[in-house]
Design a protein around this motif. Structure first.
Motif, PDB file in Angstrom:
ATOM      1  N   ALA A   1      -6.553   3.276   7.328  1.00  0.00           N
ATOM      2  CA  ALA A   1      -6.358   2.132   8.224  1.00  0.00           C
ATOM      3  C   ALA A   1      -7.427   2.131   9.305  1.00  0.00           C
ATOM      4  CB  ALA A   1      -4.971   2.172   8.833  1.00  0.00           C
ATOM      5  N   ASN A   2      -7.746   3.308   9.812  1.00  0.00           N
ATOM      6  CA  ASN A   2      -8.755   3.385  10.882  1.00  0.00           C
ATOM      7  C   ASN A   2     -10.156   3.113  10.378  1.00  0.00           C
ATOM      8  OD1 ASN A   2      -6.967   3.960  12.893  1.00  0.00           O
ATOM      9  ND2 ASN A   2      -7.020   6.174  12.488  1.00  0.00           N
TER      10      ASN A   2
ATOM     11  N   TYR B   1       0.856  -1.177   0.000  1.00  0.00           N
ATOM     12  CA  TYR B   1       0.000   0.000   0.000  1.00  0.00           C
ATOM     13  C   TYR B   1       0.899   1.236   0.000  1.00  0.00           C
ATOM     14  CZ  TYR B   1      -3.663   3.242   1.403  1.00  0.00           C
ATOM     15  OH  TYR B   1      -4.555   4.284   1.437  1.00  0.00           O
TER      16      TYR B   1
ATOM     17  N   GLU C   1      -5.746  -4.406   8.820  1.00  0.00           N
ATOM     18  CA  GLU C   1      -4.470  -4.329   9.509  1.00  0.00           C
ATOM     19  C   GLU C   1      -3.443  -3.613   8.626  1.00  0.00           C
ATOM     20  OE1 GLU C   1      -0.903  -7.174  11.179  1.00  0.00           O
ATOM     21  OE2 GLU C   1      -2.632  -8.117  10.233  1.00  0.00           O
ATOM     22  N   LEU C   2      -2.771  -2.634   9.197  1.00  0.00           N
ATOM     23  CA  LEU C   2      -1.748  -1.906   8.443  1.00  0.00           C
ATOM     24  C   LEU C   2      -0.387  -2.162   9.074  1.00  0.00           C
ATOM     25  CD1 LEU C   2      -0.904   0.391   6.347  1.00  0.00           C
ATOM     26  CD2 LEU C   2      -1.150   1.946   8.283  1.00  0.00           C
TER      27      LEU C   2
ATOM     28  N   PRO D   1      -3.245  -8.204   5.304  1.00  0.00           N
ATOM     29  CA  PRO D   1      -2.885  -6.862   5.773  1.00  0.00           C
ATOM     30  C   PRO D   1      -2.377  -5.972   4.635  1.00  0.00           C
ATOM     31  CG  PRO D   1      -1.159  -8.424   6.306  1.00  0.00           C
ATOM     32  CD  PRO D   1      -2.237  -9.214   5.641  1.00  0.00           C
TER      33      PRO D   1
ATOM     34  N   ARG E   1      -3.179   7.761   4.988  1.00  0.00           N
ATOM     35  CA  ARG E   1      -2.889   6.352   5.289  1.00  0.00           C
ATOM     36  C   ARG E   1      -3.523   5.940   6.621  1.00  0.00           C
ATOM     37  NH1 ARG E   1       3.000   5.180   7.303  1.00  0.00           N
ATOM     38  NH2 ARG E   1       2.017   5.994   9.190  1.00  0.00           N
ATOM     39  N   ASP E   2      -3.327   6.780   7.629  1.00  0.00           N
ATOM     40  CA  ASP E   2      -3.848   6.431   8.948  1.00  0.00           C
ATOM     41  C   ASP E   2      -5.372   6.500   8.970  1.00  0.00           C
ATOM     42  OD1 ASP E   2      -1.274   6.008   9.665  1.00  0.00           O
ATOM     43  OD2 ASP E   2      -0.988   8.003  10.537  1.00  0.00           O
TER      44      ASP E   2
END
Lengths: 468, 302
Positions: free
Chosen positions: B80-81, B34, B86-87, B59, B76-77
């Motif tokens: 993921a949230n 990713y 899973e990152l 992931p 990105r965060d």
């Protein structure tokens, strides 16, 4: 068709979505000008960006074969070793589109030692452009590539007689090549369509533009042909073929069977037969991320939920309830061999067909084809780039169609057990010795329910599947 | 590609979904690379479609370099949230200790250690046997030669002459322990396809793809956006505010912006149709030397 994107975005977008797609390959002998032809197609349809064009000028000076002029062939030979040697080693895929169609070109190598890469390219294409050098006429590679194209199920051949500029654009030369090819084509399957066109890829004649350098030719340009040719789909569309690719079981509430519908049409409520267990069921849902579908058609990646819980595995098939598809343990295959280690009688390989891996044993080599004459010869082995017909035995009963009926369910790859390399391509000619199935009517519902329950709650009993 | 009675984009979609499911069925421990760019966004969207109603069963792996744009980290965060996938973030620790940076050590060495070595390290560490990458064949010449299942030996090397023939829809995923397959489900997509699909499916992307006024400086003919104070500004350089956007996103000092007024997807598509230069002109690392991408891939780059 020619909608300006700036004036009417939505209309442009809608039209662009509806464009059809044509996948074709270019083949022919080394130096027949395949790369130049592709370069020309991309250049004249303005698909080459300015920065690519300027690096092409720089590369042309270094590696080009056209003196000070730009060498369009270099646009497609992307690997360093290819540029150094001036040849195409591996199949490459190019993308371009016009207002009418989208195209994917499988650019395949002409060298005999890379025949396997040509087969790779042909396996997904609907049309072949066969380049013939007007100064040389038909070559071994012309025969080889037209034969491989048709063997791989391609029904449309465009014979492009290239380098007409080097023969003063003479009609006699074109006609002579055309006659010779037609004579040879009698040995090819009779349901193929052949179109002849005189071109000069270097000058750009009859590719995208027509400068009337050959006034005797009153046909279309190559691009015109590619944009308008109607490709008939030969897949038998009534028979449902849904190989189970992946069992989707995120939690105990959902059990779906994911895969690509290879042929036929599936509707909600559709009665369906599961192979090899030979159990009947109904489609209760066709699940996709964008919502459930009422029906699915060929080429859709879907997830099917069945009415009752049945043990189904990857590689199993969903078919019509009255389908005559039977398991077989033996088959006759057309095979293209792709490795230095010869195919020999008695050897075993892994094969992958329709999401299933099984082991296969070579029982017989029926013949090997002499590519120049298309004459069948007896042989005890098949070496690299050979084409032949073999009889194989699978270590378990499998399902397949003949390749002419279905390119997807009628094809398989051979994998070397030791090296894991893909060593051959197999296309089903016939199945032999159908395995007898006890008719599903012989088993009543209680039996089948009981079987399902035991399979579900006592998997460690390793109950064998019913009726196989 | 499969015959499909629906549109061309749906054909591409089905093909990519098919590939993802095949990998999931074939391999023990797949991962999705990713990189936070538009192709990654499309790839992730396709992964959601492939395994629906189940969750994405593998992931995401971000090979961090420490030099991504701030907006990329935020995005990105956020992904993921919100997507509950899973990152895994992997940063080459050795490179970090050396304080490796693209200004001092040059783009080529920096990319080799932070990206190629970082990727190899992460794959070895987590024993991934298949890694999805968002590369497209229309991006670069050596990419056009790439298979969908791209075999890498135990040293992660790509050998163009040893590629496995790839026929029909039949992918060979057999590998020995330690080897891996890089899988490119977007192989047959073009830049324009990606944008049209993002538009059609309303896929979220990093805001840097949309034009806005941002601080930039011109260096070696490229427009470099100044994302933080680490810029090694030279005496003759001035930071100016310009209306810019990105066609491609990588590490900020090595990815150049384009001047653009395209503030929405419709305008981006219009721009993509009419633009005269290729997407990779914005990638400084492609120009280090001849056949740069091919060499990187031979060394293990994705």
């Amino acid at each position: 068709m020619n909608i300006n994107i700036k004036d009417n975005f939505q209309k442009w977008f809608d039209i662009n979505q509806k464009k059809t797609l044509l996948k074709f390959l270019t083949c022919g002998s080394v130096d027949d000008g395949k790369s130049t032809l592709i370069g020309r197609l991309l250049h004249d349809t303005k698909q080459i960006y300015n920065d690519q064009l300027s690096s092409l000028y720089i590369d042309s000076k270094r590696h080009g074969t056209q003196g000070d002029k730009i060498d369009l062939a270099l646009i497609v030979d992307g690997l360093q070793s290819e540029r150094e040697q001036g040849i195409t080693i591996d199949v490459a895929y190019r993308y371009f589109s016009t207002y009418k169609r989208k195209f994917i070109i499988a650019d395949t190598p002409g060298h005999k030692q890379y025949t396997r890469n040509m087969v790779t390219g042909a396996s997904t294409c609907d049309l072949s452009i066969l380049l013939v050098d007007a100064t040389k006429g038909l070559s071994e590679q012309t025969y080889r590539h037209s034969f491989i194209s048709t063997l791989l199920g391609i029904k449309y051949l465009i014979v492009a007689v290239n380098k007409m500029d080097l023969v003063d654009y003479k009609e006699e030369i074109f006609i002579k090549i055309k006659k010779n090819f037609l004579l040879f084509s009698k040995k090819l399957p009779d349901n193929i369509n052949i179109i002849f066109i005189p071109i000069s890829a270097l000058i750009g004649e009859n590719i995208v533009f027509k400068k009337k350098l050959m006034p005797w030719y009153d046909g279309y340009t190559l691009l015109n042909i590619l944009e308008t040719i109607k490709i008939q789909d030969h897949v038998n569309s009534k028979e449902i073929r849904f190989p189970i690719q992946y069992v989707n079981r995120p939690d105990s509430n959902f059990r779906g069977y994911s895969g690509m519908l290879v042929s036929g049409e599936i509707k909600i409520g559709q009665p369906i037969k599961i192979l090899p267990s030979n159990i009947n069921s109904h489609v209760s849902r066709i699940v996709t991320f964008d919502g459930d579908l009422k029906k699915a058609t060929v080429g859709q990646a879907i997830t099917i939920v069945l009415k009752n819980e049945i043990d189904i595995n990857r590689g199993d098939f969903l078919v019509n309830i009255n389908s005559s598809l039977k398991p077989s343990q033996e088959a006759i295959l057309d095979v293209v061999w792709m490795t230095n280690n010869k195919l020999l009688i008695g050897q075993s390989y892994d094969v992958k067909l329709s999401c299933k891996k099984v082991r296969v044993y070579i029982k017989e080599i029926l013949f090997k084809i002499d590519i120049n004459t298309l004459i069948k010869k007896q042989s005890t082995s098949l070496s690299l780039n050979s084409i032949g017909q073999i009889k194989v035995v699978f270590n378990e009963a499998v399902f397949f169609d003949s390749y002419i009926d279905n390119r997807m369910t009628g094809s398989m790859i051979f994998i070397d057990i030791l090296t894991n390399i893909t060593v051959g391509a197999g296309m089903v000619k016939n199945n032999l010795k159908e395995k007898q199935i006890i008719s599903s009517t012989n088993k009543n519902n209680f039996e089948s329910d009981l079987h399902d329950l035991i399979s579900k709650y006592f998997p460690h009993w390793k109950l064998s599947k019913l009726c196989v | 590609m499969f015959k499909n009675n629906t549109t061309y984009l749906r054909q591409l979609e089905s093909e990519s979904i098919y590939i993802m499911r095949e990998v999931m069925a074939d391999f023990r421990n797949p991962v999705m690379l990713y990189s936070i760019g538009k192709d990654s966004s499309v790839m992730l969207h396709l992964a959601k479609k492939s395994f629906y109603p189940g969750r994405v069963p593998f992931p995401l792996l971000h090979i961090d370099t420490g030099w991504k744009f701030k907006e990329m980290y935020m995005f990105r965060d956020y992904i993921a949230n919100t997507s509950k996938i899973e990152l895994i973030v992997h940063l080459n620790e050795k490179g970090k200790l050396l304080d490796l940076n693209p200004f001092q050590h040059g783009g080529s060495k920096y990319t080799d250690i932070m990206k190629t070595e970082g990727l190899k390290e992460a794959i070895n560490k987590y024993h991934f046997d298949a890694a999805f990458g968002g590369a497209r064949r229309d991006e670069e010449q050596s990419r056009s030669k790439e298979r969908i299942y791209s075999f890498r030996d135990s040293y992660h090397q790509w050998d163009p002459k040893k590629q496995r023939p790839e026929l029909w829809w039949n992918y060979n995923g057999k590998i020995n322990k330690g080897e891996n397959i890089r899988v490119f489900p977007l192989s047959n997509w073009t830049e324009l396809d990606i944008w049209q699909y993002i538009f059609l499916e309303k896929i979220e992307i990093v805001p840097l793809y949309f034009a806005a006024v941002r601080p930039v400086l011109e260096r070696d003919g490229l427009l470099i956006m100044v994302d933080d104070k680490r810029i090694n500004i030279r005496s003759n350089e001035v930071i100016k505010n310009k209306m810019i956007r990105f066609r491609t996103l990588g590490c900020w000092p090595l990815t150049s912006a384009i001047e653009s007024e395209a503030t929405n997807l419709e305008d981006i598509i219009k721009e993509t149709v009419t633009v005269k230069t290729s997407e990779r002109t914005g990638r400084a690392i492609d120009y280090d030397q001849k056949s740069s991408m091919e060499l990187k891939k031979r060394q293990g780059y994705f």
